[in-house]
Structure formats: C-alpha cells, structure tokens
Design an enzyme around this catalytic site. Structure first.
Site, PDB file in Angstrom:
ATOM      1  N   SER A  12      37.454  44.678  38.051  1.00  0.00           N
ATOM      2  CA  SER A  12      36.240  43.941  37.704  1.00  0.00           C
ATOM      3  C   SER A  12      35.508  44.652  36.560  1.00  0.00           C
ATOM      4  O   SER A  12      35.142  44.042  35.548  1.00  0.00           O
ATOM      5  CB  SER A  12      35.333  43.848  38.947  1.00  0.00           C
ATOM      6  OG  SER A  12      34.017  43.519  38.608  1.00  0.00           O
ATOM      7  N   HIS A  29      28.348  51.562  32.325  1.00  0.00           N
ATOM      8  CA  HIS A  29      28.380  50.690  33.493  1.00  0.00           C
ATOM      9  C   HIS A  29      28.173  51.551  34.728  1.00  0.00           C
ATOM     10  O   HIS A  29      28.520  52.721  34.726  1.00  0.00           O
ATOM     11  CB  HIS A  29      29.742  49.995  33.579  1.00  0.00           C
ATOM     12  CG  HIS A  29      29.747  48.797  34.464  1.00  0.00           C
ATOM     13  ND1 HIS A  29      29.421  47.537  34.014  1.00  0.00           N
ATOM     14  CD2 HIS A  29      30.025  48.662  35.775  1.00  0.00           C
ATOM     15  CE1 HIS A  29      29.510  46.682  35.011  1.00  0.00           C
ATOM     16  NE2 HIS A  29      29.872  47.345  36.095  1.00  0.00           N
ATOM     17  N   ASP A  88      36.247  37.152  36.595  1.00  0.00           N
ATOM     18  CA  ASP A  88      35.372  38.085  37.317  1.00  0.00           C
ATOM     19  C   ASP A  88      34.133  37.373  37.829  1.00  0.00           C
ATOM     20  O   ASP A  88      33.657  37.668  38.924  1.00  0.00           O
ATOM     21  CB  ASP A  88      34.964  39.272  36.425  1.00  0.00           C
ATOM     22  CG  ASP A  88      34.134  40.274  37.220  1.00  0.00           C
ATOM     23  OD1 ASP A  88      34.664  40.830  38.208  1.00  0.00           O
ATOM     24  OD2 ASP A  88      32.957  40.483  36.892  1.00  0.00           O
ATOM     25  N   LYS A 123      35.798  43.662  32.139  1.00  0.00           N
ATOM     26  CA  LYS A 123      34.576  43.327  31.390  1.00  0.00           C
ATOM     27  C   LYS A 123      34.329  44.323  30.271  1.00  0.00           C
ATOM     28  O   LYS A 123      33.920  43.959  29.173  1.00  0.00           O
ATOM     29  CB  LYS A 123      33.368  43.311  32.337  1.00  0.00           C
ATOM     30  CG  LYS A 123      33.334  42.082  33.214  1.00  0.00           C
ATOM     31  CD  LYS A 123      32.153  42.100  34.162  1.00  0.00           C
ATOM     32  CE  LYS A 123      32.264  43.208  35.175  1.00  0.00           C
ATOM     33  NZ  LYS A 123      31.474  43.047  36.383  1.00  0.00           N
ATOM     34  N   ARG A 181      33.188  37.739  46.222  1.00  0.00           N
ATOM     35  CA  ARG A 181      33.204  39.048  46.891  1.00  0.00           C
ATOM     36  C   ARG A 181      31.838  39.388  47.472  1.00  0.00           C
ATOM     37  O   ARG A 181      31.738  39.976  48.538  1.00  0.00           O
ATOM     38  CB  ARG A 181      33.638  40.140  45.889  1.00  0.00           C
ATOM     39  CG  ARG A 181      35.116  40.073  45.554  1.00  0.00           C
ATOM     40  CD  ARG A 181      35.451  40.992  44.389  1.00  0.00           C
ATOM     41  NE  ARG A 181      35.088  42.360  44.638  1.00  0.00           N
ATOM     42  CZ  ARG A 181      34.663  43.214  43.701  1.00  0.00           C
ATOM     43  NH1 ARG A 181      34.555  42.839  42.445  1.00  0.00           N
ATOM     44  NH2 ARG A 181      34.355  44.448  44.018  1.00  0.00           N
TER      45      ARG A 181
HETATM   46  N1  URA Z   1      30.386  46.498  39.311  1.00  0.00           N
HETATM   47  C1  URA Z   1      31.189  45.529  38.857  1.00  0.00           C
HETATM   48  O1  URA Z   1      31.036  45.044  37.740  1.00  0.00           O
HETATM   49  N2  URA Z   1      32.153  45.093  39.640  1.00  0.00           N
HETATM   50  C2  URA Z   1      32.378  45.585  40.855  1.00  0.00           C
HETATM   51  O2  URA Z   1      33.284  45.152  41.506  1.00  0.00           O
HETATM   52  C3  URA Z   1      31.532  46.609  41.333  1.00  0.00           C
HETATM   53  C4  URA Z   1      30.538  47.051  40.534  1.00  0.00           C
END
Ligand code: URA
Length: 424
Positions: free
Chosen positions: A183, A82, A161, A187, A168
């Site tokens: 967040s 990620h 999320d 995930k 956001r």
């Molecule tokens: N990537 C994400 O999945 N969430 C965030 O808040 C920032 C970057």
C-alpha cells in the site's frame, strides 16, 4: 482463473503467482470483483502472509492500476515522507512546510484515517476551505511556486489502494506487513519523488506492535524501493504512547501549528528535528548536527510556520476559522502515582468512536472532536488532577473507558526511547 481459486490458494498458505496477483488487482479495479471476496482474500493474506516476491508483485500490480505522477516539471530534489500510522501523528503537517522552507520540494499525497490511526488528509480537511484535491497541473504549479503541497491521493493514482484501503479499514485487515508495504510503496513510487522517507511506528498504538515486526516491515519496503530504483530510508519510532498531546483532527492541526512556531510538545519536536535533520543533511550534503541546528532556526525565525500558512492559503484553507469543539469535559485521575503505560490503541479507538475517525466506510468525520492529554508516560499525577480534556460533538464516551487507558503506579518505569534506529 477466478478470485475464489486465488482465495482458496492463499487459505492453503500457498504462494500466489505474479499472474494471479495481477488478475486480482485488475479485476478489482475494473469493478468485476465483490467486496466480500476481496475481503476474504485480504484476511487470508493477513493470516498466512506473502513473501518478498509476492509483495513486490502486489506493489507492482497496484502501481500499474492507475496513473503515475511525473514530477519532472518540478525543479529541485523532491522528497516524500510517509508514516505507517499512529495516534496523534501530525508529523507531515509540520515536516512538509519545514522541508519546503529549506528549498526542498515536497509534493505530498497523503491518506485518510486507517483503523484506529488518524490520517493527514482528514486533519487538513478540518481547516475550513482547505482543498485536498488539486489537479496535476495545479499540484505541480503549487510545488514549483511555494515548495509544498499536501493533497489526497488523486482519483486515478493507485486506485487499487483506494479500494483496498477502504475495505481494510473496516474488515480488520490493516495490520499485515505485505499489505502495508505494498500500500505504502505503490503510492510512494507512483508519486514520483526522488527520496522516500518512511516513519515506521512501533508499539501498542501502531500497526506494528514490536520492534521485530517493524524491522521486517522496514526491510520489506526498502527492498521494494530498491527493486524500483528509489532511495528509501526508514526510521523506527515509538508509538507506545500518543505522539504529542493532541488526538483528533482540528486539535492536531492546532498542535502542529505550535510545533511550527517551535513551541510544540517535546516528543513531536524531537522527532521532527531528527527526520528533517537527516533529510536535509543528506540532500544538502551537510553535517547532521548542522542540519538540525538549521531546523531550529527555521522554527525560530518563523520561516517554517510561514510556509505552512502559504500552503494552507494556496489550497483555499482559512486558519482563522479552525475550531475545536466547545463541548468539553475533563477526565480526572482517580489515584495518585506515576503513569507507567498508556493504551494508545485504546485512546485511538476512543477518538475514532467519538467521531475523529470512521467506523464504517460511509461515516463522516467530526473534525472538531478529540482528546488532549495533560500527562504522558513518566509523569506524576495527583488524585483528581486533570488527565485528559475531551472535546465532544454529539457522540459520547464513558470516563472509565478513558481512565482505563492509563496505568498509574507508585513507582515510575524507565521510559522507552522515542527513536529506535534509522535503516537504509
Ligand atoms: N499507510 C498506508 O498508506 N497504508 C497502509 O496500509 C498503512 C499505513
């Protein structure tokens, strides 16, 4: 308990309890909260923070807001990667098929653009026909068959999320360590992989503007990963200039395809080799250098590119139909000198404004627009030389707005490193 009481408490900089955090998330996912109240709470968290315990409770509440994915039907080591988000960050498009070409299993759920940062799912959707939504069985089958699938977060995976991310994005509440950490980690944990690798971007184009904040975010995510018993590794990398030359959607897919053939911009190639080399050396228990050499081979033999093609085809995409806009204009330098800095956030915002990202939740992406940088920090540029090529649709941008994102000086400045450190 009411959401208003929780907002008031965070406004007074008090610590929220596990019960309060779960109440907020459960009420929100059940549709019993108002967007303006949730936004107010998010802003209070941005301004007043959350400690590690609150961040863990928030991650846990988000994780339990929907289903989690059981990847046990996929054989082999499941790797997830990620990025905290940047400008021109097309790493997933390259890394996922590259890792799959080693036989690793990449069952990846990615996000859409957030704030000025682009999102892998928006980029993939620029490939005509590409289905970002697969049901669980099709997702697992594809990963078992070809080793890789990149899909959007399924409707019921961490729905909290989905809701928070969209709010956001349009309420100035993106750049907060507890909100980013919860967040991402909710995930990643819900997605069920064995190995979580996170690229924490640092610099003026990233959510974390300095190394200190980036380290704090990395340590927060590693702490959360440990609490859930998941091996989590973070790499801190520079985002004080865009990654690669392309910023947008279709245009970034094109650049990613060059990288998969081993012919991409130097910085993207360096980063990919570093991340893939690290993961492969760990999973296969081989020397780092040897793993990096093997990555080069996967590019040179066409194995990595072939995996990308297989993935796109399997998800219905047609690379022949991938297109960038034909409405192009050149931004030329007004003076000669060395590029000493790039306002990466500024370029990300410009890309967003011309349609590569969203300004409101309802906005549609213009997949074919974008920017192509001819020069990066450290380069010398002549007067009137092309600095940026702009691909437009129906939304315009002023030349000066782009020029102002580049600092050009008589003397060069020392370039910052691309990769700072790996933390585990
Ligand atoms: N990537 C994400 O999945 N969430 C965030 O808040 C920032 C970057």
């Amino acid at each position: 308990m009411t959401l208003l009481e929780i907002i008031e408490k965070k406004k007074r900089k008090e610590k929220l309890t596990e019960e309060e955090i779960h109440f907020w998330i459960e009420e929100m996912v059940a549709g019993r909260t108002l967007d303006y109240q949730v936004s107010a709470l998010l802003m209070a968290i941005v301004l007043n923070g959350m400690d590690l315990e609150e961040t863990f409770y928030l991650t846990d509440a988000m994780l339990h807001s929907g289903e989690t994915i059981d990847l046990s039907a996929i054989e082999g080591v499941k790797v997830d990667k990620h990025s905290t988000g940047g400008v021109g960050d097309k790493v997933t498009l390259i890394l996922a098929p590259l890792l799959a070409s080693f036989g690793l299993k990449v069952a990846k759920m990615s996000g859409r653009g957030l704030g000025h940062t682009g999102g892998t799912i928006d980029k993939l959707e620029s490939i005509p026909g590409y289905q970002v939504e697969l049901d669980r069985d099709a997702f697992v089958k594809q990963v078992n068959d070809i080793g890789v699938a990149v899909i959007s977060q399924s409707g019921n995976l961490v729905p909290a999320d989905k809701k928070l991310y969209a709010l956001r994005d349009v309420t100035g509440t993106v750049d907060s360590i507890p909100l980013i950490a919860s967040s991402i980690m909710s995930k990643k944990i819900a997605s069920g992989s064995d190995f979580i690798f996170i690229d924490v971007k640092v610099g003026n184009g990233a959510l974390m503007k300095n190394l200190e904040d980036a380290k704090a975010l990395a340590h927060t995510m590693i702490d959360i990963g440990n609490r859930f018993g998941k091996k989590t590794v973070c790499i801190l990398t520079n985002m004080s200039e865009p990654l690669g030359n392309a910023i947008g959607n279709a245009i970034e897919v094109e650049e990613a395809m060059d990288c998969l053939k081993g012919m991409g911009p130097e910085d993207v190639m360096e980063l990919i080799i570093k991340i893939a080399g690290f993961i492969v050396s760990r999973v296969e228990n081989i020397d780092l250098e040897e793993a990096e050499q093997q990555c080069f081979k996967k590019f040179n033999t066409g194995a990595a590119y072939q995996k990308f093609e297989e993935m796109v085809k399997s998800q219905g995409g047609d690379l022949e139909k991938l297109e960038v806009s034909k409405r192009i204009f050149s931004v030329r330098s007004a003076k000669a000198g060395y590029i000493t800095a790039i306002n990466t956030l500024g370029l990300g915002e410009i890309a967003r404004k011309i349609g590569a990202g969203r300004l409101t939740k309802e906005d549609e992406i213009h997949y074919q627009v974008g920017l192509l940088l001819n020069h990066k920090v450290g380069d010398f540029i002549e007067v009137n030389e092309e600095l940026v090529k702009v691909f437009l649709d129906n939304l315009d941008v002023r030349v000066n707005e782009i020029l102002e994102c580049f600092t050009i000086e008589a003397e060069p400045k020392e370039k910052e490193p691309l990769i700072y450190e790996i933390i585990e």
